[in-house]
Design a protein around this motif. Structure first.
Motif, PDB file in Angstrom:
ATOM      1  N   ILE A  50     -12.064  -7.985 -37.904  1.00  0.00           N
ATOM      2  CA  ILE A  50     -12.114  -9.448 -37.920  1.00  0.00           C
ATOM      3  C   ILE A  50     -12.275  -9.993 -36.503  1.00  0.00           C
ATOM      4  O   ILE A  50     -13.115 -10.867 -36.253  1.00  0.00           O
ATOM      5  N   LEU A  69     -10.087 -12.110 -45.837  1.00  0.00           N
ATOM      6  CA  LEU A  69     -10.786 -10.921 -45.342  1.00  0.00           C
ATOM      7  C   LEU A  69      -9.828  -9.743 -45.183  1.00  0.00           C
ATOM      8  O   LEU A  69     -10.206  -8.589 -45.422  1.00  0.00           O
ATOM      9  N   ASN A  73     -12.496  -7.483 -47.977  1.00  0.00           N
ATOM     10  CA  ASN A  73     -13.572  -7.727 -47.021  1.00  0.00           C
ATOM     11  C   ASN A  73     -14.865  -8.067 -47.771  1.00  0.00           C
ATOM     12  O   ASN A  73     -15.819  -7.298 -47.801  1.00  0.00           O
ATOM     13  N   THR A  88     -17.269  -8.634 -43.171  1.00  0.00           N
ATOM     14  CA  THR A  88     -17.320  -9.083 -41.779  1.00  0.00           C
ATOM     15  C   THR A  88     -18.667  -8.810 -41.103  1.00  0.00           C
ATOM     16  O   THR A  88     -19.148  -9.625 -40.322  1.00  0.00           O
TER      17      THR A  88
END
Length: 199
Positions: A50, A69, A73, A88
């Motif tokens: 992240i 997240l 994810n 991400t």
């Protein structure tokens, strides 16, 4: 900020969404990953992932999106075709790949922008046409685009708790506009409460 137990909510939503999908389709129509796991989430992103994405984009994600997240994810499409929420590595700015479209919207709406009083209305009474298309210039693309539908985060509107405005956009001829939410968390609360939200 209300704490959301993302993984539990995504699991509950996944089960309901798959059940509804199988009322009209065969199990073979599910993506192989969904067929195997019965889950539309992914493993959560590590803090390092992240932070690296934030550094790449030169932003700090809003709190509810960061927590999402960490739990998952991204989100899978229920079938091999369809809309997915980005992990991400796939989060990007919206405008670079859509500049002609953004310019067209800005030209269309330059004569009649909404006042703040009109703009800052959320829920069913909001004016859901994209009346401030200049925000698309800096919007973050957090999903794939499918049949004109895409999810965006708007860093131009930031609440005191650090949350960014979130947009559920439909750019199809059948349904044109953007449903706006005060935060990613508020938007996902509606999505995860309605397993038919994404069709």
């Amino acid at each position: 900020m209300k704490k959301t137990h993302w993984e539990n909510r995504i699991r509950e939503w996944s089960q309901k969404r798959i059940e509804i999908f199988l009322e009209d389709y065969d199990e073979e129509d599910l993506s192989p990953e969904v067929r195997k796991s019965g889950y539309l989430g992914y493993p959560g992103a590590a803090e390092e992932e992240i932070v690296a994405t934030e550094a790449r984009l030169n932003v700090t994600f809003p709190p509810s999106y960061r927590e999402f997240l960490k739990a998952s994810n991204g989100l899978r499409s229920i079938s091999e075709y369809g809309l997915e929420f980005c992990g991400t590595e796939d989060i990007v700015w919206y405008a670079p790949d859509h500049q002609d479209w953004v310019d067209e919207l800005m030209e269309t709406w330059s004569e009649s922008p909404l006042t703040d009083e009109e703009y800052f209305v959320y829920g069913d009474k909001q004016y859901d046409v994209i009346s401030r298309p200049e925000y698309l210039q800096t919007a973050l693309e957090i999903s794939s685009e499918y049949m004109g539908v895409i999810f965006l985060l708007n860093p131009q509107i930031v609440a005191i708790d650090g949350e960014w405005e979130a947009w559920f956009c439909s750019f199809s001829t059948a349904s044109f506009g953007a449903q706006r939410y005060r935060s990613f968390g508020e938007m996902m609360e509606e999505i995860l409460s309605d397993p038919e939200f994404l069709g």
